[in-house]
Scaffold this active site. Structure first.
Site, PDB file in Angstrom:
ATOM      1  N   CYS A 144      62.057   9.933  -9.781  1.00 41.45           N
ATOM      2  CA  CYS A 144      61.746  11.078  -8.918  1.00 41.45           C
ATOM      3  C   CYS A 144      60.834  12.088  -9.606  1.00 41.45           C
ATOM      4  CB  CYS A 144      63.028  11.734  -8.423  1.00 41.45           C
ATOM      5  SG  CYS A 144      64.197  12.047  -9.746  1.00 41.45           S
TER       6      CYS A 144
ATOM      7  N   GLU B 264      69.301  16.608  -5.102  1.00 45.11           N
ATOM      8  CA  GLU B 264      68.231  16.305  -6.071  1.00 45.11           C
ATOM      9  C   GLU B 264      67.293  15.337  -5.357  1.00 45.11           C
ATOM     10  OE1 GLU B 264      65.954  14.527  -8.128  1.00 45.11           O
ATOM     11  OE2 GLU B 264      67.499  13.661  -9.427  1.00 45.11           O
TER      12      GLU B 264
ATOM     13  N   GLY C 100      68.316  11.521  -3.733  1.00 39.74           N
ATOM     14  CA  GLY C 100      67.573  10.561  -2.914  1.00 39.74           C
ATOM     15  C   GLY C 100      66.344  11.224  -2.335  1.00 39.74           C
TER      16      GLY C 100
ATOM     17  N   LYS D 179      79.314   6.745  -3.128  1.00 30.98           N
ATOM     18  CA  LYS D 179      78.607   5.666  -2.450  1.00 30.98           C
ATOM     19  C   LYS D 179      77.373   5.271  -3.250  1.00 30.98           C
ATOM     20  CE  LYS D 179      75.322   5.257   0.688  1.00 30.98           C
ATOM     21  NZ  LYS D 179      74.722   3.995   0.255  1.00 30.98           N
TER      22      LYS D 179
ATOM     23  N   THR E  71      63.706  13.309   0.046  1.00 30.38           N
ATOM     24  CA  THR E  71      63.698  14.652   0.641  1.00 30.38           C
ATOM     25  C   THR E  71      64.061  14.580   2.125  1.00 30.38           C
ATOM     26  OG1 THR E  71      62.197  15.559  -0.987  1.00 30.38           O
ATOM     27  CG2 THR E  71      62.190  16.626   1.160  1.00 30.38           C
TER      28      THR E  71
ATOM     29  N   GLU F 263      55.324  11.004  -1.762  1.00 31.58           N
ATOM     30  CA  GLU F 263      55.980  10.288  -2.861  1.00 31.58           C
ATOM     31  C   GLU F 263      55.873   8.779  -2.621  1.00 31.58           C
ATOM     32  OE1 GLU F 263      60.266  10.789  -3.388  1.00 31.58           O
ATOM     33  OE2 GLU F 263      59.890  11.055  -5.525  1.00 31.58           O
TER      34      GLU F 263
HETATM   35  P1  ADP Z   1      65.275   5.632  -0.592  1.00 27.45           P
HETATM   36  O1  ADP Z   1      64.383   5.837   0.607  1.00 27.45           O
HETATM   37  O2  ADP Z   1      64.563   5.767  -1.862  1.00 27.45           O
HETATM   38  O3  ADP Z   1      66.147   4.424  -0.523  1.00 27.45           O
HETATM   39  P2  ADP Z   1      67.306   7.357   0.412  1.00 27.45           P
HETATM   40  O4  ADP Z   1      67.286   8.831   0.406  1.00 27.45           O
HETATM   41  O5  ADP Z   1      67.134   6.660   1.731  1.00 27.45           O
HETATM   42  O6  ADP Z   1      66.229   6.889  -0.622  1.00 27.45           O
HETATM   43  O7  ADP Z   1      68.648   6.806  -0.228  1.00 27.45           O
HETATM   44  C1  ADP Z   1      69.378   7.429  -1.264  1.00 27.45           C
HETATM   45  C2  ADP Z   1      70.854   7.277  -0.980  1.00 27.45           C
HETATM   46  O8  ADP Z   1      71.156   7.952   0.237  1.00 27.45           O
HETATM   47  C3  ADP Z   1      71.329   5.841  -0.767  1.00 27.45           C
HETATM   48  O9  ADP Z   1      72.640   5.700  -1.276  1.00 27.45           O
HETATM   49  C4  ADP Z   1      71.317   5.701   0.730  1.00 27.45           C
HETATM   50  O10 ADP Z   1      72.204   4.717   1.224  1.00 27.45           O
HETATM   51  C5  ADP Z   1      71.787   7.080   1.152  1.00 27.45           C
HETATM   52  N1  ADP Z   1      71.389   7.478   2.521  1.00 27.45           N
HETATM   53  C6  ADP Z   1      70.306   7.083   3.236  1.00 27.45           C
HETATM   54  N2  ADP Z   1      70.302   7.649   4.454  1.00 27.45           N
HETATM   55  C7  ADP Z   1      71.416   8.435   4.539  1.00 27.45           C
HETATM   56  C8  ADP Z   1      71.966   9.284   5.534  1.00 27.45           C
HETATM   57  N3  ADP Z   1      71.390   9.439   6.711  1.00 27.45           N
HETATM   58  N4  ADP Z   1      73.108   9.959   5.244  1.00 27.45           N
HETATM   59  C9  ADP Z   1      73.698   9.829   4.045  1.00 27.45           C
HETATM   60  N5  ADP Z   1      73.243   9.037   3.062  1.00 27.45           N
HETATM   61  C10 ADP Z   1      72.102   8.333   3.288  1.00 27.45           C
END
Ligand code: ADP
Length: 497
Positions: A300, A266, A244, A191, A246, A401
């Site tokens: 990051c 990570e 993504g 994804k 934390t 962050e």
């Molecule tokens: P940012 O806040 O920098 O966008 P995220 O951690 O929200 O970072 O996003 C990183 C990835 O994780 C993206 O592909 C996002 O769609 C996905 N993501 C965000 N929330 C969820 C969740 N609850 N479960 C699984 N994947 C998620």
């Protein structure tokens, strides 16, 4: 939708198609729900392309396809040399389409074309090439057991891997995830981030061209809680690899307790970049700039807490600030752009929100400190490279962050103080140390609790060097031979002689 900037005809064609579909079981299809979403050019705020929006039903189709491909398809059963050849061909295809992929990345993410071309695309190709090299070198062992038996180990693939990636290095993160997984014979449901799905979708076409069999890589664009959440929960998925925030990493950790899927995370960072007064100051200034303004600070491991020894502090902060104030901002496709826009309106609000928090906390803005809205850039998500001084390590801008071009300069007294303040964070992704004293460099490199320490350099990467976090920056190591541990499991076989 016409593009405001000139790009390769193939890029124009890719983004102007009525819909970019998702890849499931070797076919490009619409979402089961028929839903779509828009991805924008962050330099203009204008719609770039329309993309199929996956949700639980699409993830289910993808997971089933990946399961079939793993349980009965050719990929895990292929002669290693054949699998290797396909991954090498993929690396060549990424290189052959280098300019096209770089332009697509820049349009979708905002980063400068120079960075896309010099870093993202070649590193993605190299990642596939490197792991292609491992395909026929992942071996088991024989153990000197009781001679009545013969015991050996097999290193087997984990199975179906759900891989969720962020928007800051879209193609490269796809490569970090897919390359080791595929090399070890796994199948994948990937994804991409909702902000930047395009290069992953183009990569899907190249995977097919390289000869990766149907169902081995399924690419489902969509949003975090829906598409990502469905991957995390799906019972047919054996492992989740996530890069993504934390916050989301912790949610994945909690959710996967139900199925005990293997997980690698990570996550974020608030990395200390420590400059001693005996450092080569010219080089350290360059390193501080690269540490925090590379990729708009959307990195990051960015060196966002710049610790400078007291007697060098003022001079150093001024030098960093002066250089930051002259960095050229603009559309990533424009020649000479050094700092592009942030990836999205949401990210713009987050970063400018932290600029206000910093000011309220009493930090002093040496340069930047606001959105950049020069003529021609009003519609984009630009933030001026910002240098804060007068920062204490316990302020929010030094602990949370920000993920933008913002650095906090913080003074320290001596080596112990630098280590103490440097480690005073929940994160532990990376750190930098600048000194001419070799012994001090060794001591500090050991004392800092982080997965990567750069001495007299910053943001240096190579696919052969492991990368990952200590503390709340996550667990598991990507890159190098360590990633093979994430994508294989060990079987012990006993035979009576
Ligand atoms: P940012 O806040 O920098 O966008 P995220 O951690 O929200 O970072 O996003 C990183 C990835 O994780 C993206 O592909 C996002 O769609 C996905 N993501 C965000 N929330 C969820 C969740 N609850 N479960 C699984 N994947 C998620």
């Amino acid at each position: 939708m016409g593009l405001a900037v000139r790009v390769e005809p193939s890029v124009e064609k890719f983004v102007t198609a009525p819909l970019r579909k998702m890849l499931i079981d070797g076919k490009w299809i619409e979402a089961a729900s028929g839903k779509t979403f828009e991805t924008v050019d962050p330099a203009t705020g204008k719609v770039l392309a329309r993309v199929a929006e996956g949700d639980a039903e699409d993830v289910d189709r993808a997971a089933r396809a990946a399961r079939r491909a793993f349980d009965s398809g050719p990929w895990p059963r292929m002669a290693p040399a054949a699998r290797q050849k396909i991954l090498l061909k993929l690396a060549d295809l990424i290189e052959a389409h280098g300019l096209e992929l770089a332009q697509l990345e820049t349009l979708d993410n905002g980063k400068s074309l120079g960075e896309s071309q010099a870093v993202d695309i070649p590193a993605a190709a190299e990642t596939f090439r490197y792991y292609a090299g491992w395909v026929n070198k992942v071996t088991g062992e024989t153990n000197p057991t009781d001679p009545a038996f013969f015991n050996f180990t097999l290193r087997e693939p984990v199975g179906v891997c759900g891989q969720i990636i962020p928007w800051n290095f879209p193609l490269l993160m796809a490569a970090w995830k897919l390359a080791p997984a595929l090399a070890c014979g796994n199948t994948c449901v990937l994804k991409p981030a909702e902000q930047t799905p395009l290069t992953a979708l183009r990569l899907g076409e190249l995977l097919q061209e390289a000869g990766v069999p149907d169902g081995v890589v399924n690419i489902v664009p969509g949003f975090g809680p829906t598409t990502g959440g469905a991957i995390v929960k799906h019972p047919l998925i054996d492992k989740v690899a996530f890069t993504g925030s934390t916050e989301v990493g912790k949610e994945i950790h909690r959710e996967t307790a139900h199925t005990l899927k293997r997980v690698s995370l990570e996550l974020g960072g608030k990395s200390p970049n420590i400059v001693f007064a005996d450092a080569d100051v010219t080089e350290a200034v360059k390193g501080a700039l690269v540490g925090v303004f590379f990729n708009q600070g959307e990195v990051c491991c960015a060196g966002t807490r710049l610790f400078v020894e007291e007697k060098l502090h003022d001079e150093f902060a001024d030098a960093v600030s002066k250089a930051a104030s002259t960095m050229k901002q603009g559309h990533g496709l424009e020649a000479g752009t050094q700092v592009g826009p942030l990836v999205s309106q949401e990210q713009l609000e987050r970063v400018t929100g932290y600029l206000e928090i910093g000011k309220k906390e009493g930090a002093k803005v040496l340069t930047g400190g606001e959105r950049h809205t020069a003529p021609g850039l009003e519609g984009g998500y630009f933030v001026k490279p910002t240098v804060f001084t007068g920062v204490r390590n316990d302020m929010r801008i030094a602990q949370e962050e920000i993920f933008g071009p913002v650095v906090s300069v913080i003074p320290f007294k001596n080596e112990d103080d630098a280590v103490l303040q440097g480690n005073d964070t929940f994160y532990g992704l990376a750190a930098g140390v600048w000194t001419r004293d070799v012994s001090k460099a060794h001591r500090v490199a050991r004392a800092i609790r982080a997965g990567t320490v750069w001495v007299n350099c910053y943001n240096v990467f190579d696919v052969m060097a492991p990368f990952g976090g200590y503390k709340q920056s996550g667990y598991g190591r990507e890159l190098g031979r360590y990633a093979l541990d994430l994508y294989t499991q060990v079987k012990s076989v006993w035979m009576r002689i």
